[in-house]
Write an enzyme that holds these catalytic residues in place. Structure first.
Site, PDB file in Angstrom:
ATOM      1  N   TYR A  56     110.769  53.198  31.498  1.00  0.00           N
ATOM      2  CA  TYR A  56     111.718  52.290  31.504  1.00  0.00           C
ATOM      3  C   TYR A  56     111.320  50.838  31.544  1.00  0.00           C
ATOM      4  O   TYR A  56     111.786  50.026  30.925  1.00  0.00           O
ATOM      5  CB  TYR A  56     112.780  52.458  32.271  1.00  0.00           C
ATOM      6  N   ARG A  59     110.202  50.311  28.170  1.00  0.00           N
ATOM      7  CA  ARG A  59     111.173  50.162  26.999  1.00  0.00           C
ATOM      8  C   ARG A  59     112.113  48.750  27.297  1.00  0.00           C
ATOM      9  O   ARG A  59     112.657  48.067  26.528  1.00  0.00           O
ATOM     10  CB  ARG A  59     112.273  51.267  27.009  1.00  0.00           C
ATOM     11  N   ASN A  90     123.468  53.875  23.166  1.00  0.00           N
ATOM     12  CA  ASN A  90     122.120  53.090  23.349  1.00  0.00           C
ATOM     13  C   ASN A  90     122.073  52.341  24.931  1.00  0.00           C
ATOM     14  O   ASN A  90     123.169  51.901  25.561  1.00  0.00           O
ATOM     15  CB  ASN A  90     122.001  52.045  22.444  1.00  0.00           C
ATOM     16  N   ASP A  92     120.164  49.598  25.197  1.00  0.00           N
ATOM     17  CA  ASP A  92     119.641  48.409  25.154  1.00  0.00           C
ATOM     18  C   ASP A  92     121.028  47.344  24.887  1.00  0.00           C
ATOM     19  O   ASP A  92     122.083  47.836  24.865  1.00  0.00           O
ATOM     20  CB  ASP A  92     119.066  48.155  23.482  1.00  0.00           C
ATOM     21  N   HIS A 107     125.860  55.988  28.293  1.00  0.00           N
ATOM     22  CA  HIS A 107     124.403  56.553  28.790  1.00  0.00           C
ATOM     23  C   HIS A 107     123.604  55.405  29.644  1.00  0.00           C
ATOM     24  O   HIS A 107     122.539  55.432  30.010  1.00  0.00           O
ATOM     25  CB  HIS A 107     123.403  57.027  27.922  1.00  0.00           C
ATOM     26  N   SER A 175     122.492  61.177  15.948  1.00  0.00           N
ATOM     27  CA  SER A 175     122.403  62.559  15.338  1.00  0.00           C
ATOM     28  C   SER A 175     123.546  63.262  15.978  1.00  0.00           C
ATOM     29  O   SER A 175     123.341  64.567  15.432  1.00  0.00           O
ATOM     30  CB  SER A 175     120.797  63.072  15.587  1.00  0.00           C
TER      31      SER A 175
END
Ligand code: BV8
Length: 233
Positions: A56, A59, A90, A92, A107, A175
């Site tokens: 993490y 990221r 997401n 971000d 999430h 997706s």
């Protein structure tokens, strides 16, 4: 003043792809060389906190410099003429950076940490690094404020209430592979128009009022916005 029509938009990694943030599928299930279950599950955390914290951290470092793209900006811009609720998978903060004012993170959020003793203790992070030894006010190890596989999705209840009251539903860059998030579309009434923007159409059951835009978020969101403004303003 007439009440604004309400748009609910479910977004996934695809909306951040053009901001340089890899999607899960592009990563081919191996995320920065890790098995997803090794770095995005509670068991993975119990097995190897350092690996998860580093995953993490990497990221977060990448997301710090990422910029919102026309997909994020187009969604934020819709707030001029519509009530807009973004429900994102997401972690971000690109929707916020683009100016969206109502963002529900199903999430979790990359730039927040959380106590492992009391999950109500959530902290904003100003940097990108979270290390072993970083503790909450009750002296327990901090963890990423992320929903891992096998963990509850507490914001799903709030998000489903928003979807039930949507006048228009958008799906951008997901997706629709992960539940319960992917099930959000099933809360939307059948006669409500649903627009999907994704260069590789996700597997979605044919249903009424479904309009597909097989293209990137940066161009597709703009097209949908033009259609919505023509139709509803
Ligand atoms: C739960 C945070 C139960 C992490 C994420 C077996 C074991 C354990 C669990 C399960 C299991 N089987 C099923 C489950 C349930 C599991 C699940 O659904 N698994 C899947 C794999 C089958 N779900 C869970 O575990 C959830 N919790 O079920 O709890 C429970 C119940 C009671 C009590 C306790 C527990 C929690 C799931 C949350 C996991 N966390 N993210 C992190 O980010 O580090 S999931 C993560 O992957 C994302 O958040 C997202 O939700 C998901 C899929 O990612 P997408 O966003 O869709 O991205 P993807 O790459 O897949 O697709 C990108 C799309 O964009 C593509 O369609 C592509 O074409 C498109 N695209 C590409 N470029 C562009 C574009 N679109 C537009 N423009 C472009 N330029």
């Amino acid at each position: 003043m007439a009440k604004k029509m309400k748009i609910v938009a479910l977004t996934g990694a695809g909306v951040s792809a053009e901001s340089g943030i890899k999607t899960f599928r592009d990563a081919g299930g191996l995320w920065e060389g890790h098995d997803v279950m090794e770095v995005a599950s509670y068991d993975g955390w119990l097995r190897n906190k350092e690996v998860v914290l580093d995953f993490y951290n990497q990221r977060r470092k990448q997301a710090l410099t990422a910029k919102p793209n026309q997909g994020h900006i187009g969604l934020a811009d819709l707030e001029k003429d519509f009530e807009v609720v973004i429900v994102t998978q997401n972690v971000d903060n690109l929707h916020e950076k683009a100016g969206s004012s109502k963002v529900i993170h199903l999430h979790g959020e990359l730039f927040k940490s959380r106590s492992t003793l009391d999950e109500r203790l959530v902290y904003e992070m100003d940097g990108w690094e979270l290390k072993i030894g970083d503790q909450c006010e009750k002296s327990s190890q901090l963890r990423p404020h992320i929903v891992w596989f096998g963990e509850m999705v507490p914001m799903m209840e709030v998000a489903s209430k928003e979807a039930i009251s949507a006048d228009i539903f958008l799906v951008v860059g997901t997706s629709l592979a992960v539940y319960p998030a992917a099930g959000l579309i099933d809360y939307v009434d059948s006669e409500i128009p649903k627009f999907i923007v994704d260069p590789n159409m996700p597997s979605i059951y044919p249903r009424a009022e479904l309009f597909l835009f097989e293209e990137n978020g940066s161009t597709g969101v703009k097209k949908v916005a033009n259609i919505l403004r023509k139709k509803y303003l």
